[in-house]
Design a protein around this motif. Structure first.
Motif, mmCIF file in Angstrom:
data_model
loop_
_atom_site.group_PDB
_atom_site.id
_atom_site.type_symbol
_atom_site.label_atom_id
_atom_site.label_comp_id
_atom_site.label_asym_id
_atom_site.label_seq_id
_atom_site.Cartn_x
_atom_site.Cartn_y
_atom_site.Cartn_z
ATOM 1 N N ASP A 37 -0.324 -6.004 -5.951
ATOM 2 C CA ASP A 37 -0.059 -5.729 -4.425
ATOM 3 C C ASP A 37 1.387 -5.645 -4.276
ATOM 4 O OD1 ASP A 37 -2.661 -5.815 -3.712
ATOM 5 O OD2 ASP A 37 -2.703 -8.121 -3.137
ATOM 6 N N HIS A 38 2.139 -6.674 -5.018
ATOM 7 C CA HIS A 38 3.435 -6.426 -4.976
ATOM 8 C C HIS A 38 4.221 -5.027 -5.406
ATOM 9 C CE1 HIS A 38 3.756 -10.198 -3.460
ATOM 10 N NE2 HIS A 38 3.693 -11.111 -4.643
ATOM 11 N N ILE A 39 3.368 -4.594 -6.434
ATOM 12 C CA ILE A 39 4.014 -3.075 -7.024
ATOM 13 C C ILE A 39 3.798 -2.100 -5.864
ATOM 14 C CG2 ILE A 39 3.528 -1.326 -8.798
ATOM 15 C CD1 ILE A 39 2.576 -3.677 -10.574
ATOM 16 N N ASP A 40 2.585 -2.212 -5.375
ATOM 17 C CA ASP A 40 2.222 -1.056 -4.164
ATOM 18 C C ASP A 40 3.258 -1.257 -3.073
ATOM 19 O OD1 ASP A 40 0.209 -0.189 -5.637
ATOM 20 O OD2 ASP A 40 -1.502 -1.788 -4.694
ATOM 21 N N THR A 41 3.819 -2.289 -2.855
ATOM 22 C CA THR A 41 4.587 -2.639 -1.760
ATOM 23 C C THR A 41 6.176 -2.131 -2.333
ATOM 24 O OG1 THR A 41 3.269 -4.526 -0.751
ATOM 25 C CG2 THR A 41 5.764 -4.256 -0.125
ATOM 26 N N VAL A 42 6.752 -2.458 -3.546
ATOM 27 C CA VAL A 42 8.143 -2.311 -3.675
ATOM 28 C C VAL A 42 7.946 -0.878 -4.118
ATOM 29 C CG1 VAL A 42 9.490 -2.633 -5.784
ATOM 30 C CG2 VAL A 42 8.284 -4.644 -4.627
ATOM 31 N N TRP A 43 7.081 -0.177 -4.753
ATOM 32 C CA TRP A 43 7.069 1.225 -5.260
ATOM 33 C C TRP A 43 7.616 2.200 -4.177
ATOM 34 C CZ3 TRP A 43 3.054 3.390 -9.071
ATOM 35 C CH2 TRP A 43 3.349 4.540 -9.642
ATOM 36 N N PRO A 44 7.131 2.244 -3.208
ATOM 37 C CA PRO A 44 7.626 3.447 -2.212
ATOM 38 C C PRO A 44 9.252 2.962 -1.725
ATOM 39 C CG PRO A 44 5.888 2.075 -0.911
ATOM 40 C CD PRO A 44 5.937 1.731 -2.399
ATOM 41 N N LEU A 45 9.367 1.665 -1.480
ATOM 42 C CA LEU A 45 10.622 1.254 -0.970
ATOM 43 C C LEU A 45 11.870 1.491 -1.932
ATOM 44 C CD1 LEU A 45 9.731 -2.423 0.215
ATOM 45 C CD2 LEU A 45 10.253 -0.467 1.725
ATOM 46 N N VAL A 46 11.526 1.121 -3.284
ATOM 47 C CA VAL A 46 12.465 1.587 -4.434
ATOM 48 C C VAL A 46 12.554 2.906 -4.583
ATOM 49 C CG1 VAL A 46 11.095 1.361 -6.396
ATOM 50 C CG2 VAL A 46 13.432 0.769 -6.673
ATOM 51 N N ASP A 47 11.689 3.570 -4.503
ATOM 52 C CA ASP A 47 11.545 5.228 -4.563
ATOM 53 C C ASP A 47 12.533 5.620 -3.589
ATOM 54 O OD1 ASP A 47 10.946 7.758 -5.225
ATOM 55 O OD2 ASP A 47 9.162 7.885 -3.854
ATOM 56 N N HIS A 48 12.536 5.395 -2.375
ATOM 57 C CA HIS A 48 13.396 5.778 -1.216
ATOM 58 C C HIS A 48 14.902 5.605 -1.470
ATOM 59 C CE1 HIS A 48 14.960 7.210 2.492
ATOM 60 N NE2 HIS A 48 15.543 5.907 2.775
ATOM 61 N N VAL A 49 15.143 4.386 -2.104
ATOM 62 C CA VAL A 49 16.497 4.082 -2.418
ATOM 63 C C VAL A 49 16.877 4.830 -3.525
ATOM 64 C CG1 VAL A 49 18.136 1.942 -2.972
ATOM 65 C CG2 VAL A 49 16.121 1.677 -1.490
ATOM 66 N N ARG A 50 16.034 5.080 -4.386
ATOM 67 C CA ARG A 50 16.358 5.868 -5.499
ATOM 68 C C ARG A 50 16.808 7.147 -5.428
ATOM 69 N NH1 ARG A 50 14.335 4.634 -10.814
ATOM 70 N NH2 ARG A 50 12.615 3.382 -9.701
ATOM 71 N N LYS A 51 16.149 7.647 -4.490
ATOM 72 C CA LYS A 51 16.482 9.162 -3.963
ATOM 73 C C LYS A 51 17.643 9.317 -3.396
ATOM 74 C CE LYS A 51 11.392 10.709 -3.775
ATOM 75 N NZ LYS A 51 10.410 11.077 -2.871
ATOM 76 N N VAL A 52 18.115 8.107 -2.344
ATOM 77 C CA VAL A 52 19.420 8.492 -1.593
ATOM 78 C C VAL A 52 20.418 7.866 -2.474
ATOM 79 C CG1 VAL A 52 17.915 8.453 0.466
ATOM 80 C CG2 VAL A 52 19.028 6.187 -0.289
ATOM 81 N N ALA A 53 20.474 7.115 -3.349
ATOM 82 C CA ALA A 53 21.461 6.455 -4.199
ATOM 83 C C ALA A 53 22.517 7.216 -4.423
ATOM 84 C CB ALA A 53 20.919 5.482 -5.271
#
Length: 431
Positions: A62-78
């Motif tokens: 459940d935590h992976i499903d929550t974190v994955w899209p959040l970190v994906d966005h930060v990864r793209k804009v970093a």
């Protein structure tokens, strides 16, 4: 796909791609698959630890499903927040690396359970606590990611600072409270290599044990006894460390840090570290220093006077060999480089002597001289005294490469407290 020991390799941000997706995404998917495999295995287990393992792995999914899209966005804009094209580094990239390291830690743990769950010596109770701690860690990082998303909305793309008047209190009110305990317990140092985790664990145990003796006016024996408790009980250690971080006084921090200044600890470097031919203190008189800029202009730097007036400044020179210029009995030519070092201690404690153990090893492995600054300490010498002294020492170094046994062609700046910028020559920053 295999994942190495180094989190840095597993957390490459927005560079290499496999099948159109960054390689770290495969790591997230692998963790989900491994957790699902373990959850399916333990679901029929009706023992307490069996059911806790089942719930622990399902919670991780459940935590992976929550974190994955959040970190994906930060990864793209970093990458938008890099200083320039050749400096791929900023706080957003760093946090993405931390989250990736957590996922890598969880993947190794899940695979360890997968490998050993059918063996006779498999310890369910131990792995229950490990899996639950990993889930709490990932949940806390997810909370931090929500904070980062809020920060991103407060400023234009590429701008690190909010464009409007926002406060830290406003930021923390937008998300749940971060669980700090998981960062100091079983998962302590998850973002570092295994060799570093052992050091951090030792320091945290010493700090927790020392705090007991310090605040209860105990002695060394009581400190050792409580330290043993913190060794055996990571959760107890985590609670103590968080309590210290929230309520410890400056006097406590100084008392703990100055343990490295004791007579016993001062003897440790010569017994356990690399042997060096040069280890001496250089005293700089408080006189103006003139340096030249890239444009060829002369710049005069005055000695620091803030708070405590004109004072001499001590620097420690460490070299594994005696080089031309630093000693009349030199046996080696000048080195091409030098490391300019500022010791840790929060600007309130310690000295170059406290950090001599690893400085000796650096001098041996890099084969270059190391110059460490013994700046003045707060509260007797508050900000910006230490900063001015470091800059003054740096400028003095630029004019005295020959005396320090180096040509100055390549020098590196290492700092445990801060970052200084200059435009005279290329400087390599190490952390």
């Amino acid at each position: 796909m295999s994942f190495g020991e180094s989190p840095a390799k597993a957390s490459m941000c927005c560079k290499e791609e496999v099948g159109g997706a960054p390689p770290t995404f495969a790591m997230y998917e692998a963790l989900k698959d491994s957790c699902q495999n373990n959850a399916t295995y333990f679901q029929p287990d009706d023992t307490e630890n069996g059911q806790r393992l089942y719930q622990g792995f399902m919670t991780l999914i459940d935590h992976i499903d929550t974190v994955w899209p959040l970190v994906d966005h930060v990864r793209k804009v970093a990458p938008l927040y890099d200083l320039d094209a050749v400096s791929p580094g900023n706080g957003y990239r760093s946090f993405v690396s931390v989250v990736d390291s957590c996922v890598l830690h969880g993947l190794k743990l899940s695979r360890q359970v997968c490998t050993g769950r059918d063996t006779l010596l498999f310890r369910k109770g131990y792995f229950v606590r490990e899996v639950e701690s990993c889930g709490q860690l990932l949940a806390s990082l997810g909370t931090c990611l929500h904070h980062l998303h809020t920060l991103l909305t407060w400023a234009p793309p590429g701008e690190l600072f909010p464009s409007e008047n926002h406060t830290p209190e406003e930021l923390f009110a937008t998300a749940d409270t971060i669980n700090q305990y998981c960062f100091y317990g079983r998962c302590l140092g998850f973002q570092f290599l295994p060799s570093m985790r052992g050091i951090l664990k030792g320091i945290s145990i010493c700090m927790a044990g020392f705090s007991e003796a310090y605040y209860s006016h105990g002695n060394l024996i009581s400190s050792v006894w409580t330290g043993g408790q913190y060794l055996l009980d990571p959760e107890l250690r985590a609670r103590r460390i968080v309590n210290i971080s929230q309520s410890a006084s400056v006097d406590f921090c100084k008392a703990f840090w100055f343990l490295a200044e004791s007579e016993i600890m001062k003897r440790v470097p010569s017994l356990m570290s690399s042997t060096v031919a040069v280890n001496r203190v250089i005293t700089i008189p408080p006189e103006p220093v003139t340096v030249s800029t890239l444009a060829g202009e002369a710049l005069t730097v005055s000695p620091p006077t803030v708070h405590i007036g004109l004072q001499s400044l001590n620097l420690r020179l460490i070299s594994v060999t005696k080089r031309t210029g630093m000693d009349s009995e030199a046996t080696a030519p000048p080195a091409d480089g030098i490391v300019f070092h500022c010791h840790g201690g929060g600007f309130v404690a310690q000295s170059s002597k406290s950090h001599e153990m690893y400085l000796r090893d650096w001098a041996a492995k890099l084969n270059v001289p190391i110059l460490s600054v013994d700046y003045s300490l707060a509260p007797q010498a508050p900000f910006p005294r230490a900063l001015e002294e470091v800059f003054y020492a740096y400028c003095w170094m630029l004019n005295n490469f020959k005396e320090l046994g180096t040509t100055g062609e390549d020098y590196r700046f290492h700092n445990l407290n801060m970052l200084l910028c200059n435009d005279r020559k290329k400087v390599y920053y190490a952390y």
